[in-house]
Design a protein around this motif. Structure first.
Motif: not given
Length: 396
Positions: A341-350, A380-392
């Motif tokens: 999850v990047d700084g914009k809370n966007t899911v990225q594949r690495r 497995g339920f996420l897609n690249p570019g999807e906005q999420v709310r991350p919880v540490m």
């Protein structure tokens, strides 16, 4: 008229009663259906509670606003990871010394050691009868005396001739002949002494001795047995009592184990955990099973029995790398990867490359530096570019 009036009233009364009974039956049926529906709803709620354990599914839930998904993330950092390779091995003597007949052999007169005893270098293990060889040595000693007597006589004849040659009684040719006779006699003395030394050396080889200090592993000879150079191994020794464990590992694991790496050995049937050190790796790989042999040296211990099996745990080196639980690592046709999850809370594949695997997790050899926020579960339920709310992750 009075009769008809009474009949009409009775009929009206009966109709009213039937109408009330019908309404009462219909109400009872509705109430039953309502109770059945409530029971079904209660059963579904109870089943949902039992399946979820009474807890919310924290890794991947819908936000109350209904706009963003909540995911648990982990910043793994970088830690020192020590790899471990578990395998089975065979115990053996590190330097095994087979001992057999060196000389001409004969009948074994006595055996002086038993299996399991410690011996020093040069210690006699068994004695072969040498009665015939002793007489041969005595004959060789007598031959020396005969040759020496001939040499002394030849020297005396030469000395007398040298005194007479000055007076002209003996020619120079006679002197040369006597000198040659004396030299031949002296040479025969040397030959006799060499033959005696050879005989004595052969007699000494009739004793079967330990070539070096060590532990006797096998004894394969008994008194009265006739042995010869073709009799095979009579004793088997472990030089210095040094032991080792030989274990087969895959070619990939073989490359990860450095020389000098330490390990732990647990012999089968024993609770002892002994230490070992890798001193040799096989220079070739078996073509059939794609494995190589690792030899790990050990000090002597009573629990070690050459030929037995042992459980081996070898250190495969250390690295500094992020470590993730197995749930965070996904894979497809392109290889292993994680979601961050990047700084914009966007899911990225690495894309990542996995390294050492231990009980604490999987090391990431490349692809992460440890500062990223990695999706811990439900990737497995996420897609690249999807906005999420991350919880540490709370464990961090």
């Amino acid at each position: 008229m009075n009769y008809e009036t009474k009949m009409d009233l009775a009929t009206a009364d009966e109709g009213a009663v039937d109408h009330e009974r019908g309404e009462s039956a219909e109400g009872s049926s509705s109430r039953k259906r309502l109770w059945v529906i409530l029971a079904i709803v209660a059963a579904l709620v109870l089943a949902a509670v039992l399946l979820t354990g009474g807890k919310e599914t924290e890794p991947f839930t819908a936000d109350r606003s209904g706009e963003l998904a909540t995911v648990t993330v982990l910043a793994p950092g970088s830690t020192t990871i020590e790899g471990r390779i578990n395998a089975t091995g065979t115990l053996a003597a590190r330097r095994e010394m087979p001992v057999g007949v060196v000389g001409e052999g004969g009948r074994v007169q006595s055996v002086l050691v038993e299996a399991g005893e410690w011996v020093r270098a040069g210690q006699v293990l068994a004695v072969i009868d040498r009665s015939v060889q002793t007489q041969q040595a005595a004959g060789q000693s007598a031959q020396i005396a005969v040759a020496q007597a001939d040499a002394d006589l030849a020297q005396a004849n030469l000395d007398r001739a040298l005194k007479l040659v000055e007076r002209g009684f003996i020619s120079q040719a006679d002197i040369d002949r006597l000198t040659a006779t004396r030299d031949a006699a002296v040479a025969r003395v040397r030959v006799a002494r060499a033959q005696l030394g050879e005989r004595q050396a052969r007699n000494a080889q009739l004793n079967i001795v330990a070539p070096a200090a060590g532990l006797v592993l096998e004894r394969n000879v008994e008194p009265g047995q006739v042995v010869s150079p073709g009799s095979g191994v009579l004793f088997r020794l472990a030089r210095g009592g040094e032991m080792e464990v030989l274990t087969q590992v895959g070619e990939g694991e073989l490359a990860q184990i450095p020389l000098g790496a330490t390990g732990k050995v647990t012999p089968v049937g024993s609770d002892k955990v002994l230490s070992c050190q890798v001193w040799q790796k096989a220079p070739v790989i078996n073509r059939e099973n794609r494995q190589g042999t690792v030899r790990c040296a050990m000090s002597y211990d009573e629990a070690l029995r050459p030929g037995g099996f042992a459980m081996v745990e070898l250190a495969s080196g250390t690295i500094n790398a992020p470590r993730l639980p197995e749930s965070a690592i996904l894979s497809d046709d392109e290889g292993s990867y994680v979601y961050i999850v990047d700084g914009k809370n966007t899911v990225q594949r690495r894309d990542v490359k996995v390294g050492m695997i231990s009980d604490d997790g999987i090391a990431i050899a490349s692809g992460l530096d440890g500062s990223e926020r990695v999706v811990l579960r439900a990737g497995g339920f996420l897609n690249p570019g999807e906005q999420v709310r991350p919880v540490m992750n709370k464990a961090q």
